[in-house]
Motif scaffolding. Structure first.
Motif, PDB file in Angstrom:
ATOM      1  N   TYR A  34       0.819  -1.206   0.000  1.00 25.08           N
ATOM      2  CA  TYR A  34       0.000   0.000   0.000  1.00 25.08           C
ATOM      3  C   TYR A  34       0.856   1.260   0.000  1.00 25.08           C
ATOM      4  CZ  TYR A  34       0.852  -0.151   5.096  1.00 25.08           C
ATOM      5  OH  TYR A  34       1.435  -0.211   6.348  1.00 25.08           O
ATOM      6  N   SER A  35       0.307   2.308  -0.574  1.00 27.93           N
ATOM      7  CA  SER A  35       0.979   3.603  -0.573  1.00 27.93           C
ATOM      8  C   SER A  35       0.545   4.386   0.660  1.00 27.93           C
ATOM      9  CB  SER A  35       0.639   4.388  -1.843  1.00 27.93           C
ATOM     10  OG  SER A  35      -0.761   4.539  -1.990  1.00 27.93           O
ATOM     11  N   HIS A  36       1.504   5.068   1.273  1.00 25.80           N
ATOM     12  CA  HIS A  36       1.151   6.072   2.270  1.00 25.80           C
ATOM     13  C   HIS A  36       0.716   7.313   1.505  1.00 25.80           C
ATOM     14  CE1 HIS A  36       3.617   4.297   5.834  1.00 25.80           C
ATOM     15  NE2 HIS A  36       2.330   4.050   5.977  1.00 25.80           N
ATOM     16  N   HIS A  37      -0.412   7.891   1.889  1.00 27.55           N
ATOM     17  CA  HIS A  37      -0.950   8.978   1.080  1.00 27.55           C
ATOM     18  C   HIS A  37       0.032  10.142   1.017  1.00 27.55           C
ATOM     19  CE1 HIS A  37      -3.639  11.665  -0.886  1.00 27.55           C
ATOM     20  NE2 HIS A  37      -4.545  10.696  -0.987  1.00 27.55           N
ATOM     21  N   PRO A  38       0.395  10.581  -0.194  1.00 26.64           N
ATOM     22  CA  PRO A  38       1.414  11.627  -0.335  1.00 26.64           C
ATOM     23  C   PRO A  38       1.009  12.985   0.230  1.00 26.64           C
ATOM     24  CG  PRO A  38       0.446  11.085  -2.464  1.00 26.64           C
ATOM     25  CD  PRO A  38      -0.030  10.054  -1.500  1.00 26.64           C
ATOM     26  N   TRP A  44      14.608   2.213  -1.617  1.00 22.14           N
ATOM     27  CA  TRP A  44      13.702   2.778  -2.612  1.00 22.14           C
ATOM     28  C   TRP A  44      12.787   3.845  -2.009  1.00 22.14           C
ATOM     29  CZ3 TRP A  44      12.932   2.929  -7.747  1.00 22.14           C
ATOM     30  CH2 TRP A  44      13.730   2.098  -8.526  1.00 22.14           C
ATOM     31  N   ASN A  45      12.745   3.927  -0.700  1.00 20.84           N
ATOM     32  CA  ASN A  45      11.953   4.936  -0.017  1.00 20.84           C
ATOM     33  C   ASN A  45      12.796   6.073   0.543  1.00 20.84           C
ATOM     34  OD1 ASN A  45       8.864   4.041   0.470  1.00 20.84           O
ATOM     35  ND2 ASN A  45      10.154   2.210   0.347  1.00 20.84           N
ATOM     36  N   THR A  46      14.051   6.131   0.106  1.00 21.90           N
ATOM     37  CA  THR A  46      14.981   7.135   0.625  1.00 21.90           C
ATOM     38  C   THR A  46      15.485   8.032  -0.500  1.00 21.90           C
ATOM     39  OG1 THR A  46      15.702   5.559   2.328  1.00 21.90           O
ATOM     40  CG2 THR A  46      17.096   7.501   1.951  1.00 21.90           C
ATOM     41  N   PRO A  47      15.088   9.310  -0.516  1.00 14.35           N
ATOM     42  CA  PRO A  47      15.565  10.236  -1.555  1.00 14.35           C
ATOM     43  C   PRO A  47      17.081  10.431  -1.489  1.00 14.35           C
ATOM     44  CG  PRO A  47      13.646  11.124  -0.442  1.00 14.35           C
ATOM     45  CD  PRO A  47      14.090   9.937   0.354  1.00 14.35           C
ATOM     46  N   ARG A  48      17.676  10.693  -2.646  1.00 11.19           N
ATOM     47  CA  ARG A  48      19.114  10.948  -2.724  1.00 11.19           C
ATOM     48  C   ARG A  48      19.378  11.807  -3.949  1.00 11.19           C
ATOM     49  NH1 ARG A  48      18.019   5.598  -3.211  1.00 11.19           N
ATOM     50  NH2 ARG A  48      18.086   4.706  -5.289  1.00 11.19           N
ATOM     51  N   THR A  49      20.578  12.325  -4.040  1.00 15.43           N
ATOM     52  CA  THR A  49      20.930  13.224  -5.140  1.00 15.43           C
ATOM     53  C   THR A  49      21.723  12.539  -6.236  1.00 15.43           C
ATOM     54  OG1 THR A  49      22.923  13.914  -3.939  1.00 15.43           O
ATOM     55  CG2 THR A  49      20.919  15.235  -3.630  1.00 15.43           C
ATOM     56  N   THR A  50      22.184  11.341  -5.994  1.00 16.69           N
ATOM     57  CA  THR A  50      23.041  10.655  -6.970  1.00 16.69           C
ATOM     58  C   THR A  50      22.261  10.093  -8.154  1.00 16.69           C
ATOM     59  OG1 THR A  50      22.881   8.663  -5.597  1.00 16.69           O
ATOM     60  CG2 THR A  50      24.833  10.063  -5.295  1.00 16.69           C
ATOM     61  N   ASP A  51      20.999   9.755  -7.936  1.00 10.28           N
ATOM     62  CA  ASP A  51      20.147   9.236  -9.011  1.00 10.28           C
ATOM     63  C   ASP A  51      18.704   9.381  -8.564  1.00 10.28           C
ATOM     64  OD1 ASP A  51      19.113   6.574  -7.804  1.00 10.28           O
ATOM     65  OD2 ASP A  51      21.280   6.417  -7.528  1.00 10.28           O
ATOM     66  N   ASP A  52      17.766   9.040  -9.454  1.00 10.70           N
ATOM     67  CA  ASP A  52      16.352   9.143  -9.073  1.00 10.70           C
ATOM     68  C   ASP A  52      15.670   7.791  -9.011  1.00 10.70           C
ATOM     69  OD1 ASP A  52      16.103   8.547 -11.732  1.00 10.70           O
ATOM     70  OD2 ASP A  52      14.905  10.297 -12.262  1.00 10.70           O
ATOM     71  N   ASN A  53      16.447   6.755  -8.742  1.00 13.87           N
ATOM     72  CA  ASN A  53      15.879   5.420  -8.575  1.00 13.87           C
ATOM     73  C   ASN A  53      15.373   5.239  -7.143  1.00 13.87           C
ATOM     74  OD1 ASN A  53      16.330   4.757 -11.208  1.00 13.87           O
ATOM     75  ND2 ASN A  53      18.188   3.593 -10.819  1.00 13.87           N
ATOM     76  N   TYR A  54      14.423   6.077  -6.814  1.00 13.03           N
ATOM     77  CA  TYR A  54      13.731   5.983  -5.534  1.00 13.03           C
ATOM     78  C   TYR A  54      12.317   6.508  -5.742  1.00 13.03           C
ATOM     79  CZ  TYR A  54      14.782  10.991  -5.194  1.00 13.03           C
ATOM     80  OH  TYR A  54      14.876  12.341  -5.435  1.00 13.03           O
ATOM     81  N   LEU A  55      11.464   6.280  -4.756  1.00 13.15           N
ATOM     82  CA  LEU A  55      10.063   6.692  -4.843  1.00 13.15           C
ATOM     83  C   LEU A  55       9.904   8.061  -4.203  1.00 13.15           C
ATOM     84  CD1 LEU A  55       8.503   3.270  -3.818  1.00 13.15           C
ATOM     85  CD2 LEU A  55       8.751   4.185  -6.142  1.00 13.15           C
ATOM     86  N   SER A  56       9.352   8.999  -4.956  1.00 14.37           N
ATOM     87  CA  SER A  56       9.174  10.358  -4.474  1.00 14.37           C
ATOM     88  C   SER A  56       7.821  10.505  -3.774  1.00 14.37           C
ATOM     89  CB  SER A  56       9.267  11.346  -5.641  1.00 14.37           C
ATOM     90  OG  SER A  56       8.932  12.648  -5.243  1.00 14.37           O
ATOM     91  N   ASN A  57       6.734  10.432  -4.514  1.00 19.48           N
ATOM     92  CA  ASN A  57       5.409  10.350  -3.884  1.00 19.48           C
ATOM     93  C   ASN A  57       4.501   9.491  -4.749  1.00 19.48           C
ATOM     94  OD1 ASN A  57       5.260  12.419  -5.806  1.00 19.48           O
ATOM     95  ND2 ASN A  57       3.721  13.569  -4.682  1.00 19.48           N
ATOM     96  N   VAL A  58       3.948   8.487  -4.114  1.00 15.57           N
ATOM     97  CA  VAL A  58       3.185   7.446  -4.804  1.00 15.57           C
ATOM     98  C   VAL A  58       1.776   7.384  -4.240  1.00 15.57           C
ATOM     99  CG1 VAL A  58       3.019   4.965  -5.254  1.00 15.57           C
ATOM    100  CG2 VAL A  58       5.269   6.080  -5.222  1.00 15.57           C
TER     101      VAL A  58
END
Length: 372
Positions: free
Chosen positions: A53-57, A83-97
Motif C-alpha cells: 500500500y501507498s502512504h498517502h502523499p 527505494w523509499n529514501t531520496p538521494r541526489t546521486t540518481d532518481d531510482n527511488y520513490l518520491s510520492n506514490v
C-alpha cells in the motif's frame, strides 16, 4: 434458461438478499482489517495475499510504499528502505506514490507522481517473485506537464498498456488539464489524451463532507479524471472525474488507438451510469463497479443489472475512503480511509487527521477482478 442457470440465479438472489438484510441500508457488511499510524492511499496485493500500500502523499510520509504481512499485520518499507529514501546521486527511488497495482506475473507497479522531490515521474515495477526491479517506465514532461497529477492506473497486460488517469491538480492546477496518459509496455512510448475534454474535466460538484467544502484558500478543489478500472477481459475502461456525476466507459482498443482524432475518440465514449463524487474504483466479474464515496464514509456500487447506484458498505471511521482493491487470495475487497479532507492544506495549515488510520474489508457481491 436451463436448470443449472435457474439454480445459479436463485443462489445469487439468496446471497443478494442476505447481503441486504445484514446491514440496514447497505448491501454488505464491512469490518476493520487493521489500523496504521499513517494515512493509507491505495492498496494492492502480492500473490500470497500480503498488502502492498501507498502512504498517502498529502501527508508527506517518510516511507512512500509499505508491505504488510496479511497474517501478522506487521509492515515494512516496500520494496525496501533504499527505494523509499531520496538521494541526489540518481532518481531510482520513490518520491510520492498514490496509484499502485499488481499484475498476474507477480509484479507490483507503483505510479510515482514525483512532485515531492522534483525528479522524473515514472512507473516502477517490482517483481515480488524474484524480489528484483522489473522495469522503470519514465513519464516525460510532454505527458506530465506542470499541472498534471497522475493519480491511478490500469495495468493492461492483455493489450500491453498502462492507462493512467491524470487529475490535473498538480502544482496548483484546477482540474482543467485533466487527461489520460497512455504508456506502451513494449516500447515505453507515452501519449497524453483527452486533456480538458468533457469526460476528464471535473463538474461543478464540490466535495462537501459534514457540511464543509473541500477547499484551498477558500476556493473549492475540483478534481478531474480520477477513479479508473477495467473489466475482467480488459474490453472496457471505466473512469470518471472525482468531482462529477457520471461514470464513463470506452473500449480499451479505441482509447489506445493512435489513428483516432480527439473528436473521433470522444465519440467512442459512452456515459455508463450515475455516481457520487468518488475516489478509487474497482470491479467484479459480473461487472458491478465499486467506488469510494468520499462524502458519505462509504463504498458505493453501480449494479451491472440495471446501473443503479447503491451503498455497498458504510462506517463512521471510513473518513475519505480512497483506494478499493480486490484480494484474490481471501476474496475480500479492501478499502483505505485516508482522512485527506483533514489534511493541513484544507484546514488553514493545521493537520486535523487523527490516529489510527483504518483499513477496512468487505465481501463483494461476487468474485472481484484481480490485477485491476
Amino acid at each position: 434458461m436451463n436448470f443449472k442457470s435457474i439454480i445459479t440465479s436463485f443462489s445469487f438472489t439468496i446471497v443478494f438478499a442476505i447481503y441486504t438484510i445484514n446491514s440496514q441500508n447497505t448491501i454488505g457488511e464491512t469490518e476493520v482489517f487493521t489500523t496504521t499510524n499513517q494515512a493509507v492511499g491505495n492498496i494492492t496485493f502480492t500473490d500470497t495475499g500480503d498488502l502492498v500500500y501507498s502512504h498517502h502523499p498529502f501527508f508527506s510520509p517518510e516511507n512512500r510504499v509499505m508491505i504488510m504481512d496479511a497474517k501478522t499485520k506487521t509492515s515494512k518499507p516496500f520494496p525496501n528502505k533504499a527505494w523509499n529514501t531520496p538521494r541526489t546521486t540518481d532518481d531510482n527511488y520513490l518520491s510520492n506514490v498514490l496509484g499502485i497495482r499488481n499484475d498476474e506475473n507477480g509484479i507490483v507497479w507503483m505510479l510515482d507522481m514525483a512532485q515531492r522531490d522534483h525528479v522524473t515521474p515514472k512507473i516502477v515495477g517490482w517483481n515480488t517473485k524474484t524480489n528484483q526491479l522489473e522495469r522503470i517506465y519514465y513519464l516525460p514532461k510532454s505527458v506530465v506537464p506542470k499541472h498534471a497529477q497522475p493519480n491511478d492506473m490500469v495495468v493492461d497486460t492483455k493489450n500491453g498498456y498502462f492507462i493512467i488517469a491524470d487529475e490535473g491538480i498538480g502544482n496548483g492546477g484546477d482540474g482543467t488539464n485533466a487527461a489520460f496518459i497512455i504508456v506502451d509496455m513494449k516500447t515505453g512510448k507515452t501519449r497524453r489524451l483527452l486533456e480538458g475534454t468533457r469526460t476528464t474535466l471535473p463538474e461543478n460538484t464540490p466535495t462537501v463532507i459534514n457540511g464543509k467544502h473541500l477547499a484551498v484558500n477558500g476556493t473549492d478543489l475540483l478534481v478531474g479524471n480520477d477513479g479508473i478500472t477495467a473489466d475482467a477481459n480488459f474490453e472496457y475502461i471505466y473512469y470518471g472525474p472525482l468531482n462529477g456525476t457520471k461514470i464513463y466507459r470506452i473500449k480499451t482498443l479505441d482509447l489506445v488507438n493512435e489513428d483516432f482524432t480527439v473528436t473521433e475518440l470522444d465519440g467512442k465514449i459512452e456515459t455508463y451510469s450515475e455516481k457520487p463524487n468518488n475516489g478509487g474504483m474497482s470491479i467484479d466479474i459480473a461487472g458491478n463497479i465499486y467506488l469510494t464515496a468520499l462524502e458519505t464514509n462509504s463504498v458505493a456500487v453501480v449494479l451491472a443489472k440495471d446501473k443503479s447506484v447503491k451503498t455497498m458498505v458504510k462506517d463512521a471511521n471510513m473518513v475519505w475512503p480512497d483506494g478499493v482493491s480486490y484480494n484474490h487470495v481471501d476474496g475480500y475487497m479492501y478499502v483505505s480511509a485516508a482522512q485527506v479532507n483533514k489534511g493541513a492544506v484544507f484546514n488553514d495549515g493545521k493537520d486535523l487527521s487523527t490516529k489510527p488510520f483504518y483499513i477496512f474489508r468487505f465481501k463483494p457481491i461476487t468474485k472481484g477482478v484481480s490485477f485491476r
